[in-house]
Design an enzyme around this catalytic site. Structure first.
Site, PDB file in Angstrom:
ATOM      1  N   SER A 262      35.355  26.502  44.627  1.00 40.64           N
ATOM      2  CA  SER A 262      36.266  27.060  43.457  1.00 40.64           C
ATOM      3  C   SER A 262      35.519  28.464  42.071  1.00 40.64           C
ATOM      4  O   SER A 262      35.418  29.264  42.600  1.00 40.64           O
ATOM      5  CB  SER A 262      36.345  26.177  42.137  1.00 40.64           C
TER       6      SER A 262
ATOM      7  N   ASP B 178      32.829  41.126  46.340  1.00 35.68           N
ATOM      8  CA  ASP B 178      33.476  42.782  46.751  1.00 35.68           C
ATOM      9  C   ASP B 178      33.454  44.035  45.609  1.00 35.68           C
ATOM     10  O   ASP B 178      33.018  44.789  46.293  1.00 35.68           O
ATOM     11  CB  ASP B 178      34.510  42.156  45.662  1.00 35.68           C
TER      12      ASP B 178
ATOM     13  N   LYS C 214      37.906  26.976  48.259  1.00 39.17           N
ATOM     14  CA  LYS C 214      38.969  26.241  47.700  1.00 39.17           C
ATOM     15  C   LYS C 214      39.681  27.437  46.556  1.00 39.17           C
ATOM     16  O   LYS C 214      38.384  28.052  45.800  1.00 39.17           O
ATOM     17  CB  LYS C 214      38.618  25.284  46.243  1.00 39.17           C
TER      18      LYS C 214
END
Length: 553
Positions: free
Chosen positions: A294, A305, A319
Site C-alpha cells: 500500500s 518512477d 496492494k
C-alpha cells in the site's frame, strides 16, 4: 415481550423502507434487489430473535453477518463496531492509552514479548519474558475470556497492577504501571550504519509518519550522512497522505505522486507534491520485500518512477487499492475500498484480482499476459499488476527447519530470557557476539527441550514412498528408499553444528533485543542482513548505482 416488540418495529421499519424503495425505484432492478434483500434480512432476523431455542445476541449476530458479507469483497473493506473504535483510532493515529508492552501468547501463557522505549512499561521495571498471570486481580491465566491486552488499556494516569512470574524468582512479583498515552512510532530506528550511510527504518504510515521521517533525515544529515537507506520491509502501509508527504521529501514540488480512480468519479484525484523537497541529490536505496504494501509501495514506486533511487530486495505485496472511512450510525465505521491508485509512470501495482473469484471463492493474481509495460522518467521499463519489482533482487532468506523450529517453539526467546537474567550487562548491540562456549551452553540447555521437526527432503522422501506404494513400485525400490532415508534422516545434534552460524545470529539478535529493545534488534542485524549488505555494496560502487538509474544495468 418488550425486546420482541422492538424487533417487530425494526422489521416493520425495514419493510416500510423497502416499500418506499420499491416504489421509488420500480423500474430499477438493482434497487429493487437491494430493497427486497433488506426486507428478507430484517424478517429473518425477527424470526430468529422470536423463535430460536437459545437467546440471540443481536450485536454479535449482526457483526458476524456483516463480516461475512464484506469477506466476499476484499480484505481491506472492514466494519468497525462501536466497541472496536479504539482499535481503529490506534490503527490510524498510532496512539492508545496503555502501558507500552507487547503481550503475546506462548504455549497458553501471556508473555511480555517486547517493551517499547520510553513507555510506562519500561519505566515500571516490567521485563521481557515476564509471564502475566493477573491484571488488577483478574486471573488471565485460567480465564479464557480475559484478554490481557485489553485489560492493560485504560484512562491516562490510572494505575494497573500486574502480577507476573519472572525468570529466576520463585514467587510472583507485583508490578504497578501508570497508564499513559502510548505513541507507536512509525520510525522505530534511525542511525548511521557507517561514516557516510544513514539508515531509516519506516514501519508504518500513521498520522505522524512524514514528520518522523523528515526529523530522522535531517538529524542524520547533520551527522554527516551522504547516502540513505530507507527500509520499508514489513511495512503494511497506512494513510495515503503520509505516503504523499514522504515521497514529497525527495522529489520536486508540484511533481505528480499518485492518482486515484474509482466508481465515484467526483472522488478521482491526482495528488502532487505540495512542498519544497528536503533533498533532491542524496543517493537513496529503498529496501522492499513481499510484505511492503500500500503506502509503502507508493513511496517505493515514486522513488523508482522518478529514477530518484534504487530499489533492493524482493517484489512488493501488490496492494494498489485505496480505502475511505465512512461514518455509520451509532458510532460505527466502515472502511471501504473506493479506488485504485496509479503511481507517476501510470501503473497500478494491484496484484490480486478480487473482482473475479474462482468457483471455490479463492482469488488469483493478475496473469502476466494481462500486465502492461510502462516507463520511468528516463525510460526504464516497469510493469503494472504485480507489486513493485526491485532494481536489484535479493533472494528471500528461507530459515532452515531447525532454526524455524527453535523460533516457533519459543526456545530462542526463552534462552534470551535466561541469558538476560544471568548477565546484567552486555556490549553494545553492534558489537555483541556469543562466544563458542556460550553457544555450547545453549546446545546443552536444549538437551531436554522438545523441538523436533521434519526437513523438506524427509517430506519429499515420504511422498515418494507413498507414490511408489500406490503405483506398485515400492518392492523394487524399497532398499534404495531405506538407504536414502537413513542418510537424510536429520540429527538435531548435527544440525545444531551445521547451521550454527544461522542459529547463533538469531540468538544474538534476540538477546540484544532484551537489553536494548527495538534499537538493539535492528543494530544487531546490520552485519548479517542481506539487503543492507547489498545496499552497502551498491553504495561502494556509485558507477553501478548511476548506471541502474540510467537504465544501463
Amino acid at each position: 415481550m418488550r425486546l420482541r416488540k422492538r424487533f417487530t418495529l425494526i422489521a416493520s421499519t425495514a419493510l416500510l423502507a423497502g416499500s418506499v424503495g420499491l416504489y421509488s425505484f420500480r423500474n430499477d432492478d438493482r434497487f429493487f434487489e437491494i430493497a427486497r434483500n433488506l426486507d428478507i434480512y430484517a424478517t429473518l432476523f425477527k424470526e430468529l430473535n422470536m423463535y430460536y431455542v437459545d437467546e440471540v445476541n443481536p450485536n454479535r449476530m449482526v457483526k458476524t453477518s456483516i463480516d461475512a458479507m464484506l469477506k466476499a469483497l476484499d480484505p481491506y473493506t472492514n466494519f468497525f463496531a462501536e466497541d472496536e473504535i479504539e482499535d481503529y483510532m490506534t490503527m490510524t493515529t498510532g496512539r492508545y492509552n496503555g502501558i507500552g508492552a507487547l503481550i503475546g501468547q506462548r504455549q497458553g501463557k501471556n508473555i511480555v514479548l517486547m517493551i517499547y522505549e520510553g513507555t510506562p512499561a519500561e519505566k515500571s521495571g516490567l521485563q521481557i519474558g515476564d509471564e502475566v498471570i493477573k491484571v488488577d486481580g483478574v486471573d488471565v491465566k485460567s480465564r479464557r475470556d480475559a484478554d490481557a491486552g485489553k485489560l492493560l488499556r485504560g484512562q491516562t494516569n490510572t494505575a494497573v497492577k500486574l502480577t507476573v512470574k519472572r525468570y529466576g524468582q520463585k514467587d510472583p512479583v507485583d508490578v504497578s504501571v501508570t497508564r499513559d498515552v502510548v505513541k507507536m512510532t512509525n520510525v522505530p530506528y534511525y542511525g548511521m550504519i557507517n561514516n557516510e550511510v544513514g539508515y531509516i527504518d519506516l514501519k508504518d504510515f500513521t498520522a505522524t509518519a512524514s514528520r518522523e521521517v523528515r526529523t530522522a533525515f535531517q538529524e542524520l544529515k547533520g551527522k554527516g550522512m551522504k547516502k540513505l537507506i530507507l527500509d520499508v520491509r514489513e511495512n503494511p502501509g497506512g494513510l495515503l497522505n503520509m505516503a504523499i508527504d514522504i515521497s514529497n521529501l525527495f522529489i520536486p514540488k508540484d511533481s505528480e505522486v499518485v492518482t486515484t480512480k474509482g466508481k465515484v468519479t467526483e472522488w478521482n484525484k491526482t495528488y502532487t507534491a505540495l512542498n519544497p523537497p528536503v533533498d533532491l541529490e542524496i543517493p537513496i536505496v529503498v529496501l522492499t520485500n513481499s510484505h511492503s504494501a500500500s503506502a509503502a509501495e507508493i513511496v517505493s514506486g515514486v522513488i523508482q518512477d522518478y529514477d530518484r533511487g534504487v530499489l533492493i530486495g524482493q517484489r512488493t505485496y501488490g496492494k494498489g487499492l485505496v480505502q475511505t472511512t465512512r461514518e455509520l450510525s451509532f458510532n460505527t465505521k466502515l472502511k471501504i475500498t473506493t479506488a485504485k491508485y496509479y503511481i507517476p509512470s501510470g501503473r497500478c501495482i494491484q496484484a490480486i484480482d478480487y473482482s473475479h473469484r474462482n468457483p471455490d471463492g479463492s482469488v488469483g493474481k493478475i496473469p502476466d499476459s494481462l500486465k502492461t509495460a510502462f516507463k520511468t522518467k528516463v525510460g526504464r521499463v516497469v510493469y503494472d499488476g504485480g507489486g513493485v519489482t526491485p532494481d536489484i533482487a535479493v533472494e528471500d532468506q528461507t530459515p532452515t527447519p531447525i532454526a524455524l523450529s527453535l523460533t516457533n517453539k519459543g526456545l530462542i526467546f526463552d534462552y534470551a530470557v535466561k541469558y538476560r537474567h544471568e548477565h546484567p550487562t552486555i556490549k553494545p548491540a553492534r558489537e555483541f557476539r556469543l562466544t563458542d562456549a556460550e553457544y555450547q551452553d545453549f546446545v546443552k540447555w536444549l538437551s531436554d527441550k522438545e523441538y523436533d521437526y521434519t526437513t523438506q527432503v524427509e517430506k519429499d522422501l515420504g511422498t515418494l514412498e507413498a507414490s511408489a506404494k500406490k503405483e506398485k513400485y515400492f518392492d523394487q525400490i524399497q532398499d534404495q528408499l531405506k538407504s536414502l532415508k537413513t542418510k537424510m534422516s536429520h540429527s538435531k545434534d548435527a544440525d545444531l553444528n551445521t547451521f550454527k552460524s544461522e542459529i547463533k545470529t538469531l540468538l544474538e539478535q534476540e538477546i540484544t533485543g532484551h537489553y536494548y529493545l527495538q534499537k538493539g534488534l535492528k543494530e544487531s542485524s546490520f552485519g548479517t542482513d542481506p539487503e543492507i549488505k547489498a545496499a552497502l555494496d551498491l553504495f561502494g560502487n556509485m558507477n553501478r548505482y548511476q548506471e541502474i538509474l540510467k537504465g544501463k544495468k
